[in-house]
Scaffold this active site. Structure first.
Site, PDB file in Angstrom:
ATOM      1  N   SER A  14      -6.946  -9.687   6.367  1.00 36.25           N
ATOM      2  CA  SER A  14      -6.300  -8.368   6.343  1.00 36.25           C
ATOM      3  C   SER A  14      -5.562  -8.181   7.656  1.00 36.25           C
ATOM      4  O   SER A  14      -5.919  -8.787   8.682  1.00 36.25           O
ATOM      5  CB  SER A  14      -7.348  -7.268   6.179  1.00 36.25           C
ATOM      6  OG  SER A  14      -6.796  -5.992   6.477  1.00 36.25           O
TER       7      SER A  14
ATOM      8  N   TYR B 117     -15.530  -3.792   8.232  1.00 38.19           N
ATOM      9  CA  TYR B 117     -14.459  -4.415   7.462  1.00 38.19           C
ATOM     10  C   TYR B 117     -13.568  -5.257   8.372  1.00 38.19           C
ATOM     11  O   TYR B 117     -13.265  -6.422   8.064  1.00 38.19           O
ATOM     12  CB  TYR B 117     -13.636  -3.338   6.761  1.00 38.19           C
ATOM     13  CG  TYR B 117     -12.507  -3.880   5.913  1.00 38.19           C
ATOM     14  CD1 TYR B 117     -12.775  -4.469   4.680  1.00 38.19           C
ATOM     15  CD2 TYR B 117     -11.188  -3.790   6.327  1.00 38.19           C
ATOM     16  CE1 TYR B 117     -11.745  -4.966   3.890  1.00 38.19           C
ATOM     17  CE2 TYR B 117     -10.153  -4.283   5.549  1.00 38.19           C
ATOM     18  CZ  TYR B 117     -10.441  -4.865   4.333  1.00 38.19           C
ATOM     19  OH  TYR B 117      -9.415  -5.360   3.565  1.00 38.19           O
TER      20      TYR B 117
END
Length: 257
Positions: A141, A154
């Site tokens: 990401s 995350y």
């Protein structure tokens, strides 16, 4: 038909980016192994592929469990005889700063986002090494490269996946296996839509704030990421190795004046 004759295993392909990628890969000629923790969602993806004239099977498996992964890989090989492409797409989010993140949430996100990549890659790699060929795409990401509020666990997992990708490429380049990472920005998937509705009093205001992070002024779509995955899976990217591919609307390197 950029993937004609290839077999692709895509984890977490029962919905969102994974489903979109599975449909695109099948359209481009791949035999697709659809994996999801939800049998119902996995079968729905396979039905959509077959209705469009593609070839696919669904295998329900939890990528955090070694026994599930072993069963999944064995069934994929028994069905199609090979795995040319592995897309480690399965992932979940976790919201909160470090002091707000429970140990249970931390462990859950790490297990899916990082251990899942490790276990599935470990299961597929011996086959690819024996064949002296293969392509692995890991879902990282853009938060691996930038700071983002309340994304401690995350961001940690996605940064780890990016580092793992680079290390894997060094280890498996002698076997003619390419390993690359996708780094999307915020993609408008059903998961994100549900997250906005459940986490904010005003989802539209939250969406407007997220849009401001993108140079193009809007969120990405699953098709944007699927197209990037197709490039990495195809022979067109034969000289792309250990690389992060940003699909983030400019969020990582751009800044609005």
């Amino acid at each position: 038909m950029r993937l004609e004759g290839k077999t692709a295993l895509i984890t977490g392909s029962g919905s969102g980016i994974g489903r979109c990628t599975a449909l695109l890969f099948a359209k481009e000629g791949a035999q697709v192994v659809v994996n999801d923790v939800s049998a119902e969602q996995g079968e729905a993806t396979v039905s959509a592929i077959r209705e469009a004239g593609g070839t696919a099977i669904a295998i329900q498996a939890d990528v955090t469990k070694a026994s599930d992964v072993e069963r999944m890989v064995d069934k994929a090989l028994a069905t199609y005889g090979k795995i040319d492409v592995l897309f480690n797409n399965a992932g979940i989010s976790g919201v909160g700063a470090v002091h707000e993140t429970s140990e249970d949430l931390w462990d859950k996100v790490v297990n899916v986002n990082l251990k899942g990549v490790y276990l599935t890659s470990k299961g597929v790699l011996p086959h690819m090494m024996e064949r002296q060929a293969g392509c692995i795409i890991n879902m990282s990401s853009c938060v691996a490269e930038i700071g983002l509020m309340k994304r401690a666990v995350y961001a940690s997992t996605k940064g780890a996946v990016l580092a793992l990708t680079k290390s894997m490429q060094v280890d498996y380049a002698p076997y003619n296996i390419r390993v690359n990472a996708l780094l999307p920005g915020t993609i408008l998937t059903p998961f994100v839509e549900n997250y906005l509705k459940s986490s904010y009093d005003d989802p539209e205001e939250a969406l407007a704030t997220i849009r401001k992070r993108q140079l193009g002024g809007d969120l990405g779509r699953p098709e944007n990421v699927a197209s990037a995955a197709l490039f990495l899976a195809s022979d067109e990217s034969s000289f792309v190795m250990g690389s992060p591919l940003y699909v983030d609307g400019g969020a990582t390197f751009g800044k609005m004046a």
